[in-house]
Write a protein that holds these residues in place. Structure first.
Motif, mmCIF file in Angstrom:
data_model
loop_
_atom_site.group_PDB
_atom_site.id
_atom_site.type_symbol
_atom_site.label_atom_id
_atom_site.label_comp_id
_atom_site.label_asym_id
_atom_site.label_seq_id
_atom_site.Cartn_x
_atom_site.Cartn_y
_atom_site.Cartn_z
ATOM 1 N N LEU A 40 10.751 -27.835 -31.968
ATOM 2 C CA LEU A 40 11.692 -26.575 -31.303
ATOM 3 C C LEU A 40 11.913 -25.464 -32.303
ATOM 4 O O LEU A 40 11.938 -24.315 -31.966
ATOM 5 C CB LEU A 40 12.685 -27.262 -30.625
ATOM 6 C CG LEU A 40 12.601 -27.896 -29.435
ATOM 7 C CD1 LEU A 40 14.134 -28.847 -28.968
ATOM 8 C CD2 LEU A 40 12.346 -26.963 -28.167
ATOM 9 N N ALA A 41 12.117 -26.102 -33.441
ATOM 10 C CA ALA A 41 12.517 -25.059 -34.667
ATOM 11 C C ALA A 41 11.538 -24.049 -34.957
ATOM 12 O O ALA A 41 11.830 -23.016 -35.707
ATOM 13 C CB ALA A 41 13.041 -25.866 -35.921
ATOM 14 N N GLU A 42 10.110 -24.265 -34.584
ATOM 15 C CA GLU A 42 9.119 -23.709 -34.949
ATOM 16 C C GLU A 42 8.870 -22.533 -33.937
ATOM 17 O O GLU A 42 7.990 -21.572 -33.929
ATOM 18 C CB GLU A 42 7.677 -24.397 -34.909
ATOM 19 C CG GLU A 42 7.836 -25.389 -36.073
ATOM 20 C CD GLU A 42 6.470 -26.015 -36.250
ATOM 21 O OE1 GLU A 42 5.331 -25.465 -35.847
ATOM 22 O OE2 GLU A 42 6.467 -27.416 -36.687
ATOM 23 N N LYS A 43 9.992 -22.427 -32.870
ATOM 24 C CA LYS A 43 10.244 -21.270 -32.056
ATOM 25 C C LYS A 43 9.007 -21.049 -31.123
ATOM 26 O O LYS A 43 8.712 -19.837 -30.789
ATOM 27 C CB LYS A 43 10.418 -19.804 -32.787
ATOM 28 C CG LYS A 43 11.542 -19.954 -33.590
ATOM 29 C CD LYS A 43 12.988 -20.181 -32.864
ATOM 30 C CE LYS A 43 13.960 -20.281 -33.844
ATOM 31 N NZ LYS A 43 15.373 -20.770 -32.948
ATOM 32 N N TYR A 44 8.318 -22.257 -30.878
ATOM 33 C CA TYR A 44 7.402 -22.047 -29.556
ATOM 34 C C TYR A 44 7.738 -21.457 -28.273
ATOM 35 O O TYR A 44 9.176 -21.943 -28.032
ATOM 36 C CB TYR A 44 6.679 -23.328 -29.448
ATOM 37 C CG TYR A 44 5.604 -23.771 -30.374
ATOM 38 C CD1 TYR A 44 4.400 -22.951 -30.445
ATOM 39 C CD2 TYR A 44 5.975 -24.595 -31.501
ATOM 40 C CE1 TYR A 44 3.474 -23.422 -31.278
ATOM 41 C CE2 TYR A 44 5.002 -24.756 -32.427
ATOM 42 C CZ TYR A 44 3.581 -24.408 -32.324
ATOM 43 O OH TYR A 44 2.817 -24.588 -33.311
ATOM 44 N N ASP A 45 7.268 -20.653 -27.479
ATOM 45 C CA ASP A 45 7.925 -20.177 -26.366
ATOM 46 C C ASP A 45 7.951 -21.328 -25.267
ATOM 47 O O ASP A 45 8.865 -21.231 -24.287
ATOM 48 C CB ASP A 45 7.169 -19.158 -25.567
ATOM 49 C CG ASP A 45 7.012 -17.872 -26.587
ATOM 50 O OD1 ASP A 45 8.271 -17.124 -26.737
ATOM 51 O OD2 ASP A 45 6.043 -17.595 -27.394
ATOM 52 N N ALA A 46 7.173 -22.210 -25.347
ATOM 53 C CA ALA A 46 7.099 -23.563 -24.313
ATOM 54 C C ALA A 46 6.416 -24.737 -25.021
ATOM 55 O O ALA A 46 5.691 -24.611 -25.987
ATOM 56 C CB ALA A 46 6.545 -23.351 -22.983
ATOM 57 N N ILE A 47 6.862 -25.970 -24.784
ATOM 58 C CA ILE A 47 6.368 -27.042 -25.352
ATOM 59 C C ILE A 47 5.948 -27.879 -24.096
ATOM 60 O O ILE A 47 6.608 -28.431 -23.202
ATOM 61 C CB ILE A 47 7.355 -27.823 -26.130
ATOM 62 C CG1 ILE A 47 7.483 -26.954 -27.467
ATOM 63 C CG2 ILE A 47 6.861 -29.076 -26.542
ATOM 64 C CD1 ILE A 47 8.730 -27.301 -28.374
ATOM 65 N N PHE A 48 4.853 -28.431 -24.392
ATOM 66 C CA PHE A 48 4.058 -29.557 -23.219
ATOM 67 C C PHE A 48 4.066 -30.862 -23.888
ATOM 68 O O PHE A 48 3.287 -30.980 -24.833
ATOM 69 C CB PHE A 48 2.829 -28.963 -22.655
ATOM 70 C CG PHE A 48 2.617 -29.893 -21.427
ATOM 71 C CD1 PHE A 48 2.931 -29.974 -20.169
ATOM 72 C CD2 PHE A 48 1.475 -30.868 -21.731
ATOM 73 C CE1 PHE A 48 2.342 -31.038 -19.241
ATOM 74 C CE2 PHE A 48 1.023 -31.879 -20.942
ATOM 75 C CZ PHE A 48 1.473 -31.848 -19.428
ATOM 76 N N VAL A 49 4.469 -31.780 -23.154
ATOM 77 C CA VAL A 49 4.358 -33.397 -23.777
ATOM 78 C C VAL A 49 3.474 -33.926 -22.969
ATOM 79 O O VAL A 49 3.732 -34.220 -21.657
ATOM 80 C CB VAL A 49 5.661 -33.954 -23.894
ATOM 81 C CG1 VAL A 49 5.401 -35.465 -24.375
ATOM 82 C CG2 VAL A 49 6.562 -33.036 -24.874
ATOM 83 N N PHE A 98 6.883 -31.954 -19.214
ATOM 84 C CA PHE A 98 5.969 -33.094 -19.187
ATOM 85 C C PHE A 98 5.081 -33.336 -18.308
ATOM 86 O O PHE A 98 5.130 -32.561 -17.147
ATOM 87 C CB PHE A 98 7.138 -34.348 -19.242
ATOM 88 C CG PHE A 98 7.800 -34.541 -20.436
ATOM 89 C CD1 PHE A 98 7.839 -35.791 -21.589
ATOM 90 C CD2 PHE A 98 8.957 -33.811 -20.633
ATOM 91 C CE1 PHE A 98 8.430 -35.911 -22.444
ATOM 92 C CE2 PHE A 98 9.774 -33.821 -21.794
ATOM 93 C CZ PHE A 98 9.747 -34.905 -22.637
ATOM 94 N N GLY A 99 3.902 -34.033 -18.660
ATOM 95 C CA GLY A 99 3.250 -34.378 -17.464
ATOM 96 C C GLY A 99 2.153 -35.573 -17.888
ATOM 97 O O GLY A 99 2.222 -35.963 -18.852
ATOM 98 N N GLY A 100 1.478 -35.928 -16.998
ATOM 99 C CA GLY A 100 0.688 -37.080 -17.028
ATOM 100 C C GLY A 100 1.266 -38.277 -17.206
ATOM 101 O O GLY A 100 2.602 -38.298 -16.915
ATOM 102 N N ASP A 101 1.084 -39.492 -17.813
ATOM 103 C CA ASP A 101 1.777 -40.724 -18.237
ATOM 104 C C ASP A 101 2.863 -40.536 -18.692
ATOM 105 O O ASP A 101 3.928 -41.290 -18.573
ATOM 106 C CB ASP A 101 0.741 -41.682 -18.708
ATOM 107 C CG ASP A 101 -0.348 -42.288 -18.174
ATOM 108 O OD1 ASP A 101 -0.856 -41.673 -16.952
ATOM 109 O OD2 ASP A 101 -1.176 -42.931 -18.659
ATOM 110 N N ALA A 102 3.093 -39.529 -19.420
ATOM 111 C CA ALA A 102 4.384 -39.261 -20.514
ATOM 112 C C ALA A 102 5.567 -38.615 -19.226
ATOM 113 O O ALA A 102 6.595 -38.904 -19.783
ATOM 114 C CB ALA A 102 4.087 -38.118 -21.508
ATOM 115 N N ALA A 103 5.168 -38.365 -18.167
ATOM 116 C CA ALA A 103 6.151 -37.937 -17.116
ATOM 117 C C ALA A 103 6.735 -38.964 -16.410
ATOM 118 O O ALA A 103 7.813 -39.126 -16.257
ATOM 119 C CB ALA A 103 5.761 -36.790 -16.343
#
Length: 599
Positions: A187-196, A386-391
C-alpha cells in the motif's frame, strides 16, 4: 401470468442451460457450431473472451456446464462441452494478431498479488485499457496453482506458457520469484488499486497420534504436488496411501503411481458417491489400478521409532436424520491397520494471509477470511480487491476467471470515478435464422450419436513418464461428431401472437409436448394444465399475450429441444427461430445501464 418479456437479458440466457451454469457465461452453443464448421480460431476467441484459458480449461475444468446440458435430459450423457473447448485450442491457427493491442498507459497503476487465474484474468481485462498492471508471484513463472498443483500429465507446461503468455503479451509486467511479505508495504507504494489472487495455498493438516513422530513420510498433498511440479521431488515409496476424496487426492494418487508407487490406495471417510472428486477424476484413478476405499476414518499413524509403517482406520457407516442430513458413526467393526511407506494428506485446503497486517483497513471474519463483497469483490479497504480462492475459498479455475472479470469491472469503475455497485447490463443480440419460408441457417437435425469417448494414451506408456499427457483429445472427425450432438439451445423459439391463427399445428408436431394452448392463470395452476408434466419449475414458462380466443400459448422452456419443428410446421410464421447471443459486461465494455432495455 403476465406475458413473458423476452427482451430481458436473463430470460433466454437462462434457457441456454450450459451457458447459464458456466460461471464465466461462455457462449457454449455458439463456439460448438463454429467447431462443427471447422472455424477453430473463431471458436477459440469466443472462449478466450469469456473464460480466458480455453486450452487449460479444456483439460482441467470442473465442467459445471455439462450437468446442465439439455442433451442429458434425452439420454444419459451430456455433450462433451469441456473437451470441445480443447478442440478449439488444439486446432486453432496463430491468433496473436486477434488479441487486443497494448494501449498507451493511462497513468493508473494496479498491483496483483499472485499470478494465478484470477489475477491474470483481471490483468487481461485492464491492460488493454491502459492500466499499468504488475503481477507479483513467489514462483518464477506465471500460472499459480494451474502450474504448481495440476500434474503435467493432465496439463502440459506448454499449454500454460502459451495462454499465460497471451496475457503477459498485453503489456502486463510479471515479477516472478517476488513474494509479497507485507500488505502495508505494498500500500505504501501508492498503487491505485491492489488485487489479491493468492489462492488457497495451505493444505489442511491431519492432527492425529503419530503425525509428528512419522512426519518424514507424511506429506501435505498440494505442497507435495508443487514439489513434484518444480522438480524437487521425483520419487516416493512403493506403498502409498492418499487420504482425501477430492480432485487433489486424485492428482496425488495418479502422480504417486508415476513416481514409483506400486501399491497406491485412496482412502476416504465418506462413501464413493459422496466424494468431492469429479466422476471422471475417479474413473481415471480406477483405470490406473488405484483402488478407492470408503468409510474409513484415520485414527493414528503407526510408526516404528519414527519410521512410518501404516495407518490405523476406524470403520464408519452413514446414518441419516429426519431431515436427511448424513452423519458418519462407528460401524462397530474392529479397527484395521493398512501398511504403507508414504502418506499424502489431501483432506482440504485453507487460506493463509500472514502477510496482511491487522491495521491496514482489511477486516477478516471468524473463519480468517477477508470480508469481501460478493458482487464487487472489494474488501473493507476500498483500494483492495480479492478474487478466486483467496476471496471465498477453494473452487475451480473457471470460478476464479468469473470473479476476475467482475473484480476488473469494479477496479475500472472505481478508477474512473464511477459507482462500483452499478453493474451494467450485458449486451444481447437476437437474430432470426430464417433463410426461406421453412429453412434455417443452422442444422436442426438432431444427432442420435452417443457421447464420443476422448482417446487416451496407452496406460503402460502413460505411467512411465509423469510429463506424458494422458488424454489425447478429439481429432477432427471425433470433434465433428461430438459437436453435432449439441441441440443449439441458444437458437430460441420466438412466438408472435399477432400472426397466430390457433390452428394447433405446432402442438401436434412438437415431439416433446412442450406447447400448450389454454386459458391463462397463476403459474402453479398453469403448470398443472400443460400437455407434458412440468418437472423442473426453476426453468421458466414462456407465456404469450392473449390470443383471439382468449387463450394463451404456454411453452415449457425446460422440455423444449429447440428442434424448430414448430416453426417449420406453422403456416403463418408465428414461430421463428432466433439465435440469442449474450456478451457479459467486462471492464471497458460499452453497455446499457440498468435503466435501459438490453435487447
Amino acid at each position: 401470468m403476465k406475458p413473458t418479456d423476452i427482451a430481458a437479458p436473463d430470460y433466454f440466457h437462462k434457457v441456454v442451460d450450459c451457458q447459464w451454469a458456466c460461471p464465466a457465461h461462455t457462449p457454449v452453443p455458439e463456439y460448438i457450431r463454429l467447431i462443427a464448421q471447422g472455424r477453430y480460431s473463431d471458436a477459440y476467441m469466443i472462449n478466450w473472451k469469456s473464460n480466458v484459458f480455453p486450452g487449460i480449461l479444456g483439460r482441467t475444468c470442473d465442467r459445471p456446464c455439462e450437468p446442465a446440458c439439455r442433451r442429458g435430459r434425452v439420454e444419459e450423457t451430456p455433450v462433451a462441452i469441456c473437451r470441445l473447448k480443447r478442440v478449439a485450442a488444439d486446432f486453432k491457427d496463430d491468433i496473436t494478431q486477434r488479441l487486443p493491442r497494448p494501449s498507451a498507459k493511462n497513468g493508473k497503476r494496479v498491483a496483483f498479488v499472485g499470478g494465478g487465474p484470477a489475477s491474470l484474468t483481471v490483468a487481461r481485462d485492464l491492460a488493454p485499457l491502459g492500466y499499468h498492471c504488475t503481477v507479483f508471484d513467489a514462483d518464477p513463472r506465471a500460472g499459480g496453482m494451474m502450474r504448481s498443483q495440476i500434474p503435467k500429465f493432465r496439463l502440459p507446461d506448454s499449454v500454460i506458457d502459451e495462454e499465460t503468455g497471451y496475457i503477459l503479451g498485453l503489456g502486463v509486467e510479471f515479477k516472478g520469484g517476488h513474494r509479497i511479505e507485507s500488505m502495508k508495504g505494498l500500500l505504501a507504494e501508492k498503487y491505485d488499486a491492489i488485487f489479491v489472487g493468492t489462492g488457497a495455498p495451505r493444505g489442511r493438516e491431519l492432527d492425529i497420534p503419530g503425525r509428528k513422530e512419522a512426519a518424514a513420510n507424511i506429506h501435505i498433498g498440494i505442497d507435495w504436488l508443487s514439489s513434484v511440479s518444480f522438480g524437487h521431488t521425483d520419487k516416493i515409496g512403493k506403498r502409498v496411501i492418499v487420504l482425501g476424496g477430492g480432485n487433489t487426492a486424485m492428482d496425488c494418487c495418479r502422480t504417486a503411481r508415476r513416481l514409483g508407487g506400486e501399491d497406491v490406495k485412496v482412502i476416504v471417510r465418506s462413501g464413493f458417491e459422496e466424494m468431492k472428486a469429479s466422476p471422471w477424476e475417479k474413473e481415471d484413478a480406477l483405470h490406473e489400478d488405484i483402488p478407492i476405499l470408503n468409510f474409513l476414518v484415520p485414527v493414528a499413524f503407526v510408526h516404528d521409532n519414527g519410521k512410518l509403517t501404516g495407518i490405523t482406520f476406524q470403520k464408519v457407516k452413514a446414518e441419516y436424520d429426519a431431515k436427511g442430513r448424513r452423519n458418519l458413526v462407528p460401524s462397530g467393526e474392529p479397527n484395521q491397520t493398512i501398511e504403507c511407506d508414504d502418506v499424502l494428506v489431501a483432506v482440504g485446503q485453507e487460506n493463509a494471509f500472514p502477510w496482511i497486517e491487522q491495521d491496514c483497513g482489511i477486516e477478516f471474519d471468524k473463519w480468517h477470511m477477508p470480508k469481501v463483497d460478493p458482487k464487487t469483490f472489494v474488501s473493507t479497504n476500498p483500494k483492495v480487491f480479492f478474487g478466486g480462492d483467496a476471496a471465498f475459498g477453494p473452487k475451480n479455475i473457471i470460478w476464479a476467471v468469473a470473479q476476475g472479470h467482475d473484480a476488473a469491472l469494479s477496479i475500472h469503475k472505481m478508477l474512473s470515478g464511477e459507482d462500483i455497485t452499478e453493474r451494467p447490463l450485458p449486451e444481447v443480440h437476437v437474430s432470426s435464422q430464417k433463410m426461406g419460408i421453412h429453412e434455417w441457417s443452422y442444422d436442426n437435425d438432431i444427432s442420435n450419436d452417443k457421447r464420443f469417448k476422448v482417446p487416451h494414451r496407452d496406460k503402460v506408456i502413460a505411467l512411465k513418464d509423469i510429463r506424458t499427457e494422458v488424454e489425447l483429445g478429439y481429432d477432427v472427425k471425433l470433434a465433428l461428431g461430438e459437436a453435432e450432438r449439441c441441440l443449439n439451445c441458444d437458437v430460441q423459439t420466438v412466438f408472435s401472437t399477432s400472426l397466430c391463427i390457433e390452428c394447433d399445428a405446432c402442438v401436434d408436431i412438437c415431439p416433446m409436448d412442450c406447447i400448450t394452448f389454454t386459458g391463462n392463470g397463476e403459474e402453479a395452476d398453469l403448470r398443472q394444465r400443460l400437455k407434458a408434466p412440468s418437472l423442473h419449475p426453476d426453468q421458466d414458462l414462456y407465456v404469450s399475450s392473449d390470443l383471439k380466443t382468449g387463450r394463451v400459448m404456454v411453452k415449457d422452456e425446460d422440455v423444449c429441444l429447440h428442434c424448430g419443428l414448430c416453426a417449420e410446421r406453422c403456416p403463418t410464421g408465428a414461430w421463428d427461430m432466433q439465435k440469442y447471443l449474450i456478451e457479459m459486461t467486462q471492464a471497458g465494455s460499452s453497455c446499457p445501464t440498468k435503466s435501459r432495455s438490453a435487447a
